[in-house]
Design a protein around this motif. Structure first.
Motif, PDB file in Angstrom:
ATOM      1  N   ASP A 132       0.846  -1.183   0.000  1.00 29.25           N
ATOM      2  CA  ASP A 132       0.000   0.000   0.000  1.00 29.25           C
ATOM      3  C   ASP A 132       0.886   1.240   0.000  1.00 29.25           C
ATOM      4  OD1 ASP A 132      -2.384  -1.405   0.017  1.00 29.25           O
ATOM      5  OD2 ASP A 132      -2.649  -1.250   2.197  1.00 29.25           O
ATOM      6  N   GLN A 133       2.004   1.144   0.745  1.00 32.13           N
ATOM      7  CA  GLN A 133       2.934   2.271   0.805  1.00 32.13           C
ATOM      8  C   GLN A 133       4.310   1.774   1.220  1.00 32.13           C
ATOM      9  OE1 GLN A 133       1.912   5.416   3.528  1.00 32.13           O
ATOM     10  NE2 GLN A 133       3.528   6.740   2.795  1.00 32.13           N
ATOM     11  N   LEU A 134       5.332   2.315   0.561  1.00 33.26           N
ATOM     12  CA  LEU A 134       6.725   2.110   0.946  1.00 33.26           C
ATOM     13  C   LEU A 134       7.361   3.485   1.093  1.00 33.26           C
ATOM     14  CD1 LEU A 134       7.724  -0.656  -1.627  1.00 33.26           C
ATOM     15  CD2 LEU A 134       7.153  -0.991   0.789  1.00 33.26           C
ATOM     16  N   ALA A 135       8.157   3.666   2.130  1.00 32.12           N
ATOM     17  CA  ALA A 135       8.844   4.943   2.345  1.00 32.12           C
ATOM     18  C   ALA A 135      10.265   4.658   2.801  1.00 32.12           C
ATOM     19  CB  ALA A 135       8.107   5.781   3.387  1.00 32.12           C
ATOM     20  N   THR A 136      11.226   5.251   2.111  1.00 35.93           N
ATOM     21  CA  THR A 136      12.634   5.043   2.443  1.00 35.93           C
ATOM     22  C   THR A 136      13.318   6.385   2.615  1.00 35.93           C
ATOM     23  OG1 THR A 136      12.677   3.044   1.075  1.00 35.93           O
ATOM     24  CG2 THR A 136      14.802   3.986   1.686  1.00 35.93           C
ATOM     25  N   THR A 137      14.050   6.526   3.709  1.00 34.19           N
ATOM     26  CA  THR A 137      14.927   7.669   3.914  1.00 34.19           C
ATOM     27  C   THR A 137      16.350   7.140   3.898  1.00 34.19           C
ATOM     28  OG1 THR A 137      13.295   8.823   5.268  1.00 34.19           O
ATOM     29  CG2 THR A 137      15.590   9.544   5.472  1.00 34.19           C
ATOM     30  N   ARG A 190       3.767  -0.568   4.388  1.00 33.75           N
ATOM     31  CA  ARG A 190       2.467  -1.198   4.678  1.00 33.75           C
ATOM     32  C   ARG A 190       2.219  -2.161   3.533  1.00 33.75           C
ATOM     33  NH1 ARG A 190       0.615   3.956   6.067  1.00 33.75           N
ATOM     34  NH2 ARG A 190      -0.562   4.077   4.128  1.00 33.75           N
ATOM     35  N   VAL A 191       2.280  -3.444   3.862  1.00 35.52           N
ATOM     36  CA  VAL A 191       2.172  -4.473   2.831  1.00 35.52           C
ATOM     37  C   VAL A 191       1.156  -5.510   3.300  1.00 35.52           C
ATOM     38  CG1 VAL A 191       3.425  -6.114   1.394  1.00 35.52           C
ATOM     39  CG2 VAL A 191       4.627  -4.112   2.333  1.00 35.52           C
ATOM     40  N   PRO A 192      -0.085  -5.417   2.811  1.00 33.94           N
ATOM     41  CA  PRO A 192      -1.087  -6.400   3.206  1.00 33.94           C
ATOM     42  C   PRO A 192      -0.598  -7.816   2.886  1.00 33.94           C
ATOM     43  CG  PRO A 192      -2.114  -4.609   1.996  1.00 33.94           C
ATOM     44  CD  PRO A 192      -0.629  -4.423   1.888  1.00 33.94           C
ATOM     45  N   LYS A 193      -0.902  -8.729   3.751  1.00 42.75           N
ATOM     46  CA  LYS A 193      -0.569 -10.151   3.593  1.00 42.75           C
ATOM     47  C   LYS A 193       0.906 -10.474   3.788  1.00 42.75           C
ATOM     48  CE  LYS A 193      -4.402 -10.700   0.398  1.00 42.75           C
ATOM     49  NZ  LYS A 193      -4.805 -11.015  -0.959  1.00 42.75           N
ATOM     50  N   ALA A 200       8.663 -12.593   5.127  1.00 43.62           N
ATOM     51  CA  ALA A 200       8.576 -12.118   3.743  1.00 43.62           C
ATOM     52  C   ALA A 200       9.153 -10.709   3.623  1.00 43.62           C
ATOM     53  CB  ALA A 200       7.132 -12.148   3.253  1.00 43.62           C
ATOM     54  N   TRP A 201       8.865  -9.867   4.613  1.00 47.15           N
ATOM     55  CA  TRP A 201       9.381  -8.496   4.632  1.00 47.15           C
ATOM     56  C   TRP A 201      10.905  -8.508   4.710  1.00 47.15           C
ATOM     57  CZ3 TRP A 201       8.311  -3.687   3.509  1.00 47.15           C
ATOM     58  CH2 TRP A 201       8.998  -2.633   4.131  1.00 47.15           C
ATOM     59  N   GLU A 202      11.444  -9.301   5.617  1.00 49.67           N
ATOM     60  CA  GLU A 202      12.898  -9.394   5.782  1.00 49.67           C
ATOM     61  C   GLU A 202      13.565  -9.883   4.493  1.00 49.67           C
ATOM     62  OE1 GLU A 202      16.657  -9.196   7.494  1.00 49.67           O
ATOM     63  OE2 GLU A 202      14.778  -8.403   8.278  1.00 49.67           O
ATOM     64  N   LYS A 203      13.002 -10.898   3.875  1.00 51.84           N
ATOM     65  CA  LYS A 203      13.561 -11.441   2.639  1.00 51.84           C
ATOM     66  C   LYS A 203      13.545 -10.387   1.533  1.00 51.84           C
ATOM     67  CE  LYS A 203      13.055 -15.175  -0.710  1.00 51.84           C
ATOM     68  NZ  LYS A 203      12.295 -16.331  -1.150  1.00 51.84           N
ATOM     69  N   THR A 206      30.632   1.456  -0.215  1.00 52.00           N
ATOM     70  CA  THR A 206      30.612   1.855   1.182  1.00 52.00           C
ATOM     71  C   THR A 206      29.715   0.911   1.952  1.00 52.00           C
ATOM     72  OG1 THR A 206      30.318   3.751   2.672  1.00 52.00           O
ATOM     73  CG2 THR A 206      28.658   3.451   0.943  1.00 52.00           C
ATOM     74  N   THR A 207      29.774   0.995   3.244  1.00 51.19           N
ATOM     75  CA  THR A 207      28.898   0.193   4.084  1.00 51.19           C
ATOM     76  C   THR A 207      27.494   0.753   3.999  1.00 51.19           C
ATOM     77  OG1 THR A 207      30.703  -0.251   5.604  1.00 51.19           O
ATOM     78  CG2 THR A 207      28.475  -0.569   6.459  1.00 51.19           C
ATOM     79  N   ILE A 208      26.532  -0.120   3.764  1.00 49.37           N
ATOM     80  CA  ILE A 208      25.141   0.288   3.716  1.00 49.37           C
ATOM     81  C   ILE A 208      24.407  -0.448   4.815  1.00 49.37           C
ATOM     82  CG2 ILE A 208      23.022   0.335   2.328  1.00 49.37           C
ATOM     83  CD1 ILE A 208      24.924   0.179  -0.163  1.00 49.37           C
ATOM     84  N   THR A 209      23.868   0.294   5.763  1.00 50.07           N
ATOM     85  CA  THR A 209      23.086  -0.302   6.836  1.00 50.07           C
ATOM     86  C   THR A 209      21.622   0.002   6.583  1.00 50.07           C
ATOM     87  OG1 THR A 209      23.345   1.650   8.231  1.00 50.07           O
ATOM     88  CG2 THR A 209      24.975  -0.120   8.507  1.00 50.07           C
ATOM     89  N   MET A 210      20.763  -0.692   7.300  1.00 49.21           N
ATOM     90  CA  MET A 210      19.341  -0.534   7.044  1.00 49.21           C
ATOM     91  C   MET A 210      18.551  -0.873   8.293  1.00 49.21           C
ATOM     92  SD  MET A 210      17.128  -2.382   4.021  1.00 49.21           S
ATOM     93  CE  MET A 210      17.621  -4.042   4.464  1.00 49.21           C
ATOM     94  N   GLU A 211      17.461  -0.143   8.496  1.00 51.67           N
ATOM     95  CA  GLU A 211      16.474  -0.456   9.537  1.00 51.67           C
ATOM     96  C   GLU A 211      15.128  -0.484   8.834  1.00 51.67           C
ATOM     97  OE1 GLU A 211      14.603   1.860  13.328  1.00 51.67           O
ATOM     98  OE2 GLU A 211      16.769   1.927  13.078  1.00 51.67           O
ATOM     99  N   THR A 212      14.353  -1.516   9.069  1.00 49.54           N
ATOM    100  CA  THR A 212      13.071  -1.639   8.383  1.00 49.54           C
ATOM    101  C   THR A 212      11.939  -1.787   9.381  1.00 49.54           C
ATOM    102  OG1 THR A 212      13.001  -4.048   8.168  1.00 49.54           O
ATOM    103  CG2 THR A 212      14.260  -2.820   6.511  1.00 49.54           C
ATOM    104  N   LYS A 213      10.754  -1.409   8.951  1.00 53.65           N
ATOM    105  CA  LYS A 213       9.570  -1.549   9.791  1.00 53.65           C
ATOM    106  C   LYS A 213       8.378  -1.855   8.911  1.00 53.65           C
ATOM    107  CE  LYS A 213       6.754   0.765  13.228  1.00 53.65           C
ATOM    108  NZ  LYS A 213       6.524   1.998  13.977  1.00 53.65           N
ATOM    109  N   LEU A 214       7.768  -2.999   9.145  1.00 52.98           N
ATOM    110  CA  LEU A 214       6.537  -3.371   8.457  1.00 52.98           C
ATOM    111  C   LEU A 214       5.399  -2.891   9.319  1.00 52.98           C
ATOM    112  CD1 LEU A 214       5.049  -4.859   6.196  1.00 52.98           C
ATOM    113  CD2 LEU A 214       5.280  -6.957   7.553  1.00 52.98           C
ATOM    114  N   GLU A 215       4.597  -1.984   8.783  1.00 53.69           N
ATOM    115  CA  GLU A 215       3.476  -1.429   9.541  1.00 53.69           C
ATOM    116  C   GLU A 215       2.203  -2.155   9.194  1.00 53.69           C
ATOM    117  OE1 GLU A 215       3.709   2.638   8.245  1.00 53.69           O
ATOM    118  OE2 GLU A 215       5.200   3.137   9.760  1.00 53.69           O
ATOM    119  N   SER A 216       1.292  -2.199  10.145  1.00 50.66           N
ATOM    120  CA  SER A 216       0.026  -2.867   9.879  1.00 50.66           C
ATOM    121  C   SER A 216      -1.081  -1.861   9.693  1.00 50.66           C
ATOM    122  CB  SER A 216      -0.329  -3.809  11.007  1.00 50.66           C
ATOM    123  OG  SER A 216      -0.294  -3.134  12.239  1.00 50.66           O
TER     124      SER A 216
END
Length: 141
Positions: free
Chosen positions: A74-79, A103-106, A111-114, A131-141
């Protein structure tokens, strides 16, 4: 496929000014300078442009990875936050951190981590950057 952008600079490093323009015209003689890069002046800077390119590329790659798993966001947002430090060799981009929300229904956590991990390594801009690329993710409901 080839894309191009251009830069022009007039003057010395600290008091000079330049402009950047893109093939698409989205940036057209957009100002950049020492103050926009190392202080808080109005305009853009190369690191901000790299962050924008990485955020856009990663988010599209994530959408593709989700689609391959039959998931649609439904929505993806990356900073993307570029860190630049002064090292012995001079100013160096030392890392990029991606803060990703979706926000990813189902979708479940696995699946989000993969999808996010595959997008991080598969995004062409991620592969470009040495360069080193780090990441923090959050799947919202």
């Amino acid at each position: 496929m080839k894309r191009h952008a251009s830069a022009q600079w007039n003057g010395d490093l600290k008091t000079g000014k330049g402009t950047v323009s893109t093939q698409s015209g989205v940036l057209s003689q957009t100002q950049y300078s020492f103050t926009t890069r190392f202080e808080n002046g109005n305009g853009t800077n190369p690191e901000e442009l790299i962050a924008a390119a990485h955020a856009g590329c990663f988010t599209m790659a994530l959408s593709a990875q989700l689609g391959a798993a039959n998931l649609v966001a439904d929505q993806l947002a990356t900073t993307a936050t570029v860190t630049m430090e002064k090292l012995d060799a001079g100013w160096t981009v030392t890392g990029i951190h991606l803060d990703v929300k979706g926000r990813v229904p189902k979708a479940d956590a696995a699946a989000w981590e993969k999808a996010t991990t595959a997008a991080k390594t598969g995004c062409p801009i991620s592969r470009l950057l040495n360069t080193t690329i780090t990441m923090e993710t959050k799947l919202e409901s």
